[in-house]
Design an enzyme around this catalytic site. Structure first.
Site, PDB file in Angstrom:
ATOM      1  N   ASP A 256      -2.952 -10.175   9.530  1.00 41.86           N
ATOM      2  CA  ASP A 256      -4.119 -10.487   8.721  1.00 41.86           C
ATOM      3  C   ASP A 256      -3.952 -11.861   8.072  1.00 41.86           C
ATOM      4  O   ASP A 256      -3.181 -12.026   7.132  1.00 41.86           O
ATOM      5  CB  ASP A 256      -4.307  -9.425   7.632  1.00 41.86           C
ATOM      6  CG  ASP A 256      -5.561  -9.711   6.824  1.00 41.86           C
ATOM      7  OD1 ASP A 256      -6.655  -9.369   7.316  1.00 41.86           O
ATOM      8  OD2 ASP A 256      -5.466 -10.311   5.725  1.00 41.86           O
TER       9      ASP A 256
ATOM     10  N   ARG B 264      11.681  -3.091   4.152  1.00 38.23           N
ATOM     11  CA  ARG B 264      10.333  -2.724   3.709  1.00 38.23           C
ATOM     12  C   ARG B 264       9.321  -2.874   4.838  1.00 38.23           C
ATOM     13  O   ARG B 264       8.385  -2.086   4.961  1.00 38.23           O
ATOM     14  CB  ARG B 264       9.919  -3.599   2.525  1.00 38.23           C
ATOM     15  CG  ARG B 264      10.645  -3.222   1.262  1.00 38.23           C
ATOM     16  CD  ARG B 264      10.299  -4.192   0.173  1.00 38.23           C
ATOM     17  NE  ARG B 264      10.845  -3.794  -1.103  1.00 38.23           N
ATOM     18  CZ  ARG B 264      10.759  -4.531  -2.192  1.00 38.23           C
ATOM     19  NH1 ARG B 264      10.144  -5.705  -2.152  1.00 38.23           N
ATOM     20  NH2 ARG B 264      11.267  -4.109  -3.316  1.00 38.23           N
ATOM     21  N   LEU B 265       9.546  -3.899   5.651  1.00 37.36           N
ATOM     22  CA  LEU B 265       8.690  -4.135   6.813  1.00 37.36           C
ATOM     23  C   LEU B 265       8.654  -2.875   7.693  1.00 37.36           C
ATOM     24  O   LEU B 265       7.595  -2.429   8.128  1.00 37.36           O
ATOM     25  CB  LEU B 265       9.323  -5.282   7.601  1.00 37.36           C
ATOM     26  CG  LEU B 265       8.486  -6.257   8.362  1.00 37.36           C
ATOM     27  CD1 LEU B 265       7.865  -7.252   7.408  1.00 37.36           C
ATOM     28  CD2 LEU B 265       9.375  -7.036   9.344  1.00 37.36           C
TER      29      LEU B 265
ATOM     30  N   LYS C  16       2.147  -6.647   2.864  1.00 40.91           N
ATOM     31  CA  LYS C  16       2.961  -7.835   3.139  1.00 40.91           C
ATOM     32  C   LYS C  16       4.364  -7.644   2.591  1.00 40.91           C
ATOM     33  O   LYS C  16       4.552  -7.161   1.477  1.00 40.91           O
ATOM     34  CB  LYS C  16       2.331  -9.047   2.473  1.00 40.91           C
ATOM     35  CG  LYS C  16       3.043 -10.327   2.773  1.00 40.91           C
ATOM     36  CD  LYS C  16       3.267 -11.179   1.570  1.00 40.91           C
ATOM     37  CE  LYS C  16       4.495 -10.820   0.781  1.00 40.91           C
ATOM     38  NZ  LYS C  16       4.786 -11.714  -0.337  1.00 40.91           N
ATOM     39  N   SER C  17       5.360  -7.976   3.397  1.00 41.12           N
ATOM     40  CA  SER C  17       6.722  -7.999   2.880  1.00 41.12           C
ATOM     41  C   SER C  17       7.534  -9.003   3.672  1.00 41.12           C
ATOM     42  O   SER C  17       7.306  -9.190   4.868  1.00 41.12           O
ATOM     43  CB  SER C  17       7.359  -6.612   2.997  1.00 41.12           C
ATOM     44  OG  SER C  17       8.713  -6.712   2.629  1.00 41.12           O
ATOM     45  N   ASN C  18       8.466  -9.644   3.012  1.00 42.56           N
ATOM     46  CA  ASN C  18       9.356 -10.569   3.719  1.00 42.56           C
ATOM     47  C   ASN C  18      10.718  -9.914   3.936  1.00 42.56           C
ATOM     48  O   ASN C  18      11.663 -10.567   4.347  1.00 42.56           O
ATOM     49  CB  ASN C  18       9.532 -11.862   2.914  1.00 42.56           C
ATOM     50  CG  ASN C  18       8.235 -12.670   2.860  1.00 42.56           C
ATOM     51  OD1 ASN C  18       7.502 -12.708   3.843  1.00 42.56           O
ATOM     52  ND2 ASN C  18       7.961 -13.285   1.733  1.00 42.56           N
ATOM     53  N   ASN C  19      10.794  -8.621   3.649  1.00 40.44           N
ATOM     54  CA  ASN C  19      12.073  -7.914   3.670  1.00 40.44           C
ATOM     55  C   ASN C  19      12.089  -6.930   4.857  1.00 40.44           C
ATOM     56  O   ASN C  19      11.167  -6.119   5.022  1.00 40.44           O
ATOM     57  CB  ASN C  19      12.177  -7.215   2.310  1.00 40.44           C
ATOM     58  CG  ASN C  19      13.252  -6.182   2.214  1.00 40.44           C
ATOM     59  OD1 ASN C  19      13.281  -5.220   2.984  1.00 40.44           O
ATOM     60  ND2 ASN C  19      14.128  -6.363   1.246  1.00 40.44           N
TER      61      ASN C  19
ATOM     62  N   LYS D 295     -10.056 -15.369   8.363  1.00 33.76           N
ATOM     63  CA  LYS D 295     -11.223 -15.403   7.471  1.00 33.76           C
ATOM     64  C   LYS D 295     -11.713 -16.829   7.251  1.00 33.76           C
ATOM     65  O   LYS D 295     -10.915 -17.767   7.181  1.00 33.76           O
ATOM     66  CB  LYS D 295     -10.871 -14.781   6.113  1.00 33.76           C
ATOM     67  CG  LYS D 295     -10.132 -13.457   6.248  1.00 33.76           C
ATOM     68  CD  LYS D 295      -9.819 -12.783   4.948  1.00 33.76           C
ATOM     69  CE  LYS D 295      -8.854 -11.637   5.150  1.00 33.76           C
ATOM     70  NZ  LYS D 295      -7.423 -12.007   5.092  1.00 33.76           N
TER      71      LYS D 295
ATOM     72  N   TYR E 153      -4.793 -18.896   3.407  1.00 33.47           N
ATOM     73  CA  TYR E 153      -3.342 -18.658   3.304  1.00 33.47           C
ATOM     74  C   TYR E 153      -2.523 -19.846   3.833  1.00 33.47           C
ATOM     75  O   TYR E 153      -1.309 -19.903   3.661  1.00 33.47           O
ATOM     76  CB  TYR E 153      -2.924 -17.367   4.039  1.00 33.47           C
ATOM     77  CG  TYR E 153      -3.725 -16.149   3.644  1.00 33.47           C
ATOM     78  CD1 TYR E 153      -4.391 -16.097   2.423  1.00 33.47           C
ATOM     79  CD2 TYR E 153      -3.825 -15.039   4.485  1.00 33.47           C
ATOM     80  CE1 TYR E 153      -5.146 -14.996   2.059  1.00 33.47           C
ATOM     81  CE2 TYR E 153      -4.572 -13.929   4.117  1.00 33.47           C
ATOM     82  CZ  TYR E 153      -5.238 -13.921   2.923  1.00 33.47           C
ATOM     83  OH  TYR E 153      -5.979 -12.825   2.569  1.00 33.47           O
TER      84      TYR E 153
ATOM     85  N   HIS F 230     -14.670 -14.472   4.002  1.00 28.08           N
ATOM     86  CA  HIS F 230     -13.630 -14.077   3.037  1.00 28.08           C
ATOM     87  C   HIS F 230     -14.217 -13.544   1.726  1.00 28.08           C
ATOM     88  O   HIS F 230     -13.742 -12.537   1.186  1.00 28.08           O
ATOM     89  CB  HIS F 230     -12.720 -15.287   2.761  1.00 28.08           C
ATOM     90  CG  HIS F 230     -11.353 -14.931   2.304  1.00 28.08           C
ATOM     91  ND1 HIS F 230     -10.242 -15.665   2.614  1.00 28.08           N
ATOM     92  CD2 HIS F 230     -10.888 -13.921   1.534  1.00 28.08           C
ATOM     93  CE1 HIS F 230      -9.165 -15.123   2.078  1.00 28.08           C
ATOM     94  NE2 HIS F 230      -9.544 -14.071   1.399  1.00 28.08           N
TER      95      HIS F 230
ATOM     96  N   ASN G 252     -14.664  -8.449   0.550  1.00 29.73           N
ATOM     97  CA  ASN G 252     -15.072  -8.515  -0.863  1.00 29.73           C
ATOM     98  C   ASN G 252     -16.579  -8.358  -1.041  1.00 29.73           C
ATOM     99  O   ASN G 252     -17.144  -8.847  -2.021  1.00 29.73           O
ATOM    100  CB  ASN G 252     -14.585  -9.825  -1.497  1.00 29.73           C
ATOM    101  CG  ASN G 252     -13.071  -9.911  -1.501  1.00 29.73           C
ATOM    102  OD1 ASN G 252     -12.397  -9.035  -2.041  1.00 29.73           O
ATOM    103  ND2 ASN G 252     -12.510 -10.933  -0.868  1.00 29.73           N
TER     104      ASN G 252
END
Ligand code: NAD
Length: 324
Positions: free
Chosen positions: A43, A279-280, A273-276, A77, A48, A110, A166
């Site tokens: 996404d 957790r991913l 979202k995760s950079n780990n 978006k 971003y 968006h 939104n």
């Protein structure tokens, strides 16, 4: 992988990976590793500022034979400054080229607000502001004008499906009166502090697939500058909310997984979202267990109508009350 069928006829994975706040420098590797971990939906957004890098990560995975283009689902978006007939299609074309994957699976508007054009050559990342970094200037562009450009993107092969983000019910009803291509998806802030049950009912009744963003509620906003994080700092974490903790230990899943399952079990897609790495992996496992109806209801009962992503609150002088 669980999917949801869009009104356009295309399938969208129910669990994906959100690219907001993924730094440009690491985005290609993050996306490539997410594909290795099993993610298929990404996404993104012009907002971003990592579309090119995310596309690089996907292309690397395709080149190495991990996946084919058609296995991947890219959402992106159109930002508020590019809503006009003159600017929307050129911007969508440029975004599509930045991803470098031939087409975008789902192109969203968006926000339901048009702002004056900002030349990307002058200010690559406008955010909500003009070139001066402080003025918010609404533009006289109707939602219909922009929607018709999204439709042109489908007709020209840039996007497979289109939708909005939104938006609330009034505008969805309005778009439906002139849409030639269906509103395939509505992406909204959705977590137990902001349930929006009526909006979800309306959208699902009209075959508009819901994607939830900020599934962990305040968590994502705590990382932002003061005005953006204020509402998040004033409430408890959803991970610590009593029903979430109780259900998490009963099912032997993390609170994050419970929050994601609360959405996916109601056919609402999620894009955490995760950079780990750990957790991913756990976030992807958000469809393999079921909550009882009473458990879903006890989480929904946390509703406070509390919106974190509200420009009517976080922009100085509050010029845009789009959720009023
Ligand atoms: P999120 O709810 O995914 O939360 C991200 C935060 O939760 C990060 O701090 C992360 O470190 C943490 N986290 C992730 N997995 C966790 C886990 N398993 N356990 C504990 N903590 C965990 O928030 P988000 O980034 O706001 O939303 C997800 C995506 O939705 C975005 O990346 C973006 O793609 C999209 N989005 C869209 C809009 C829009 O206007 N359409 C707005 C916001 C976000």
């Amino acid at each position: 992988m669980s999917t949801v069928k869009l009104a356009s006829g295309h399938e969208m994975p129910l669990v994906g990976f959100g690219l907001w706040k993924v730094p440009q420098e690491t985005a290609a590797d993050t996306v490539y590793n997410a594909i290795k971990a099993g993610y298929r939906l990404f996404d993104g957004a012009y907002d971003y500022q990592n579309e090119k890098e995310a596309g690089e990560g996907i292309r690397r995975a395709i080149k190495e034979g991990l996946v084919k283009r058609e296995d991947i689902f890219v959402t992106t978006k159109l930002w508020n400054n590019y809503h006009s007939k003159k600017h929307a299609l050129p911007m969508m074309k440029a975004q599509n080229e930045a991803w470098g994957l031939g087409y975008i699976d789902l192109f969203l508007m968006h926000f339901p607000v048009a702002l004056e054009y900002v030349d990307p050559e002058v200010k690559r990342y406008p955010g909500w502001w003009m070139e001066d970094g402080k003025t918010v200037k609404p533009a006289k562009v109707s939602i219909r004008e922009t929607w018709e450009e999204l439709e042109a993107a489908v007709d020209q092969g840039i996007a497979k499906s289109i939708g909005v983000s939104n938006f609330q019910a009034q505008l969805l009803y309005d778009v439906q009166t002139y849409a030639k291509h269906p509103i395939s998806s509505l992406q909204i802030e959705h977590h137990p502090y902001l349930v929006q049950a009526e909006l979800i009912k309306m959208a699902q009744t009209h075959n508009i697939a819901i994607t939830a963003y900020s599934s962990f509620g305040p968590q994502s906003f705590l990382e932002l500058p003061p005005a953006f994080r204020q509402r998040a700092s004033d409430v408890g974490l959803l991970f610590d909310a009593e029903p979430v903790k109780k259900i998490s230990s009963k099912h032997n899943k993390t609170p994050a997984q419970v929050l994601l399952r609360w959405a996916t079990q109601r056919n609402i897609a999620v894009i955490p979202k995760s950079n780990n790495q750990n957790r991913l992996a756990q976030n992807l496992d958000a469809t393999s267990f079921d909550l009882a109806q009473g458990e879903l209801d006890s989480i929904s009962a946390l509703d406070k109508g509390l919106r974190f992503n509200d420009p009517g609150h976080y922009l100085p002088n509050h010029p845009l009350h789009i959720f009023a």
